[in-house]
Motif scaffolding. Structure first.
Motif, PDB file in Angstrom:
ATOM      1  N   SER A   9      77.417  30.548  70.988  1.00 25.52           N
ATOM      2  CA  SER A   9      76.311  31.477  71.288  1.00 25.52           C
ATOM      3  C   SER A   9      76.656  32.411  72.439  1.00 25.52           C
ATOM      4  O   SER A   9      75.875  33.308  72.738  1.00 25.52           O
ATOM      5  N   ASN A  37      75.431  32.979  66.799  1.00 26.82           N
ATOM      6  CA  ASN A  37      74.061  33.421  66.487  1.00 26.82           C
ATOM      7  C   ASN A  37      73.652  34.608  67.355  1.00 26.82           C
ATOM      8  O   ASN A  37      72.525  35.065  67.281  1.00 26.82           O
ATOM      9  N   GLU A  58      72.435  36.137  63.074  1.00 24.90           N
ATOM     10  CA  GLU A  58      71.423  36.172  64.148  1.00 24.90           C
ATOM     11  C   GLU A  58      70.165  35.419  63.730  1.00 24.90           C
ATOM     12  O   GLU A  58      69.556  35.750  62.708  1.00 24.90           O
ATOM     13  N   HIS A  59      69.815  34.452  64.563  1.00 26.38           N
ATOM     14  CA  HIS A  59      68.658  33.617  64.189  1.00 26.38           C
ATOM     15  C   HIS A  59      67.370  34.430  64.132  1.00 26.38           C
ATOM     16  O   HIS A  59      66.453  34.098  63.386  1.00 26.38           O
ATOM     17  N   PHE A  68      67.334  29.771  58.791  1.00 27.27           N
ATOM     18  CA  PHE A  68      68.543  30.108  59.565  1.00 27.27           C
ATOM     19  C   PHE A  68      69.623  29.054  59.309  1.00 27.27           C
ATOM     20  O   PHE A  68      70.780  29.382  59.013  1.00 27.27           O
ATOM     21  N   ARG A  91      71.201  26.535  69.821  1.00 24.72           N
ATOM     22  CA  ARG A  91      70.085  26.450  68.874  1.00 24.72           C
ATOM     23  C   ARG A  91      69.824  24.988  68.566  1.00 24.72           C
ATOM     24  O   ARG A  91      70.759  24.187  68.437  1.00 24.72           O
TER      25      ARG A  91
END
Ligand code: GRF
Length: 215
Positions: A9, A37, A58-59, A68, A91
C-alpha cells in the motif's frame, strides 16, 4: 520456479528486501505480481526498479470490501502462487479472501503480537513506556493481525527515542526477518497445518521463536 505475489500500500521497503532476496537466490522463487491498492506510491517505483509486474487495484473503486477482495483474487488465483505476501498492505481482508488463500498468506506486523494489533503501534509502544517493541510474522487468519505466529523480532526501546527513529529501527528488523521466513516457506521448511505452524529441522525458526536485535 515457485511463485510469489506481494501486496503493498505504500513505501515498499519490505517488497524491496524480498525482491533483492529473490534476485540473489536467497529466496528460490520469483515475484510474479505486485498489487497495490494505492496509485503513485513509492512501492510501485520499487517494483519497477526490480522489473516486477505490478497492478493498481484501488479499493475506492469498489462498493464493498468483498467486491474489492474478489477483484484481488481474480488477479492472484490464476497465477497459482505458492505464497501471497502482505508487505505493508493496509486493508482489512474479508473471510472469503483469507479462506481462498489459507496456508499461503502471510503478513508482517510492526508489534510483538498480541500487543498492538492495528495501526500506530510504534506510537502506542512509546506512549505506554514499553521497554521492548518489535515485529511479528504470521499466517493470516480472518482476525485482524491474528493468525498463527511464525516468528518475532524484538528490540529495546530507547527511552528518548522519536517515533520516526523507532520506525526505522523496526524496518531494519523486518528487512532481515521477512525474506528469511519467506525463503523457509518456499523451501517447505515452514508450513501451516490446521492452525499450527509446522517447522522442519532445516528451518531458521521454530516454535515460540523470538530473536533480539541490536539495531
Ligand atoms: C511495515 O512496518 C509493516 O510491518 C507494516 O507496514 C510497514 C510497511 O513498510 N505492516 P514498507 O511499505 O514495506 O516500507
Amino acid at each position: 520456479m515457485k511463485k510469489i505475489v506481494v501486496l503493498i500500500s505504500g513505501g515498499g521497503s519490505n517488497l524491496e528486501a524480498i525482491a533483492k532476496a529473490c534476485q540473489t537466490g536467497n529466496i528460490p522463487a520469483s515475484i510474479e505480481l505486485v498489487i497495490s491498492n494505492q496509485d503513485h506510491v513509492k512501492g510501485l517505483e520499487r517494483a519497477k526498479k526490480f522489473h516486477l509486474m505490478s497492478k493498481v487495484i484501488e479499493h475506492n473503486n469498489f462498493n464493498s470490501r468483498e467486491e474489492f477482495d474478489k477483484a484481488l483474487l481474480e488477479q492472484i488465483l490464476p497465477i497459482e502462487p505458492d505464497l501471497v505476501v502482505l508487505a505493508g498492505f493496509m486493508r482489512i481482508l474479508s473471510n472469503g479472501f483469507t479462506k481462498a488463500l489459507e496456508g499461503k498468506l502471510i503478513n508482517i506486523h510492526p508489534s510483538l503480537l498480541p500487543d498492538y494489533p492495528g495501526l500506530n503501534t510504534h506510537k502506542q509502544a512509546i506512549e505506554n513506556g514499553d521497554l521492548m517493541h518489535g515485529i511479528s510474522v504470521h499466517y493470516v487468519s480472518n482476525e485482524l493481525d491474528g493468525g498463527p505466529i511464525i516468528t518475532q523480532g524484538a528490540l529495546k526501546i530507547d527511552p528518548v527515542q522519536s517515533e520516526a527513529k523507532l520506525i526505522s529501527r523496526i524496518h531494519k528488523i523486518e528487512h532481515a526477518v521477512y525474506p528469511k521466513v519467506i525463503a523457509d516457506i518456499i523451501k517447505g521448511y515452514i508450513s501451516l497445518q490446521g492452525d499450527q505452524v509446522k517447522f522442519e529441522a532445516e528451518s531458521h525458526f521454530g516454535p515460540n521463536h523470538m530473536e533480539f536485535f541490536n539495531v
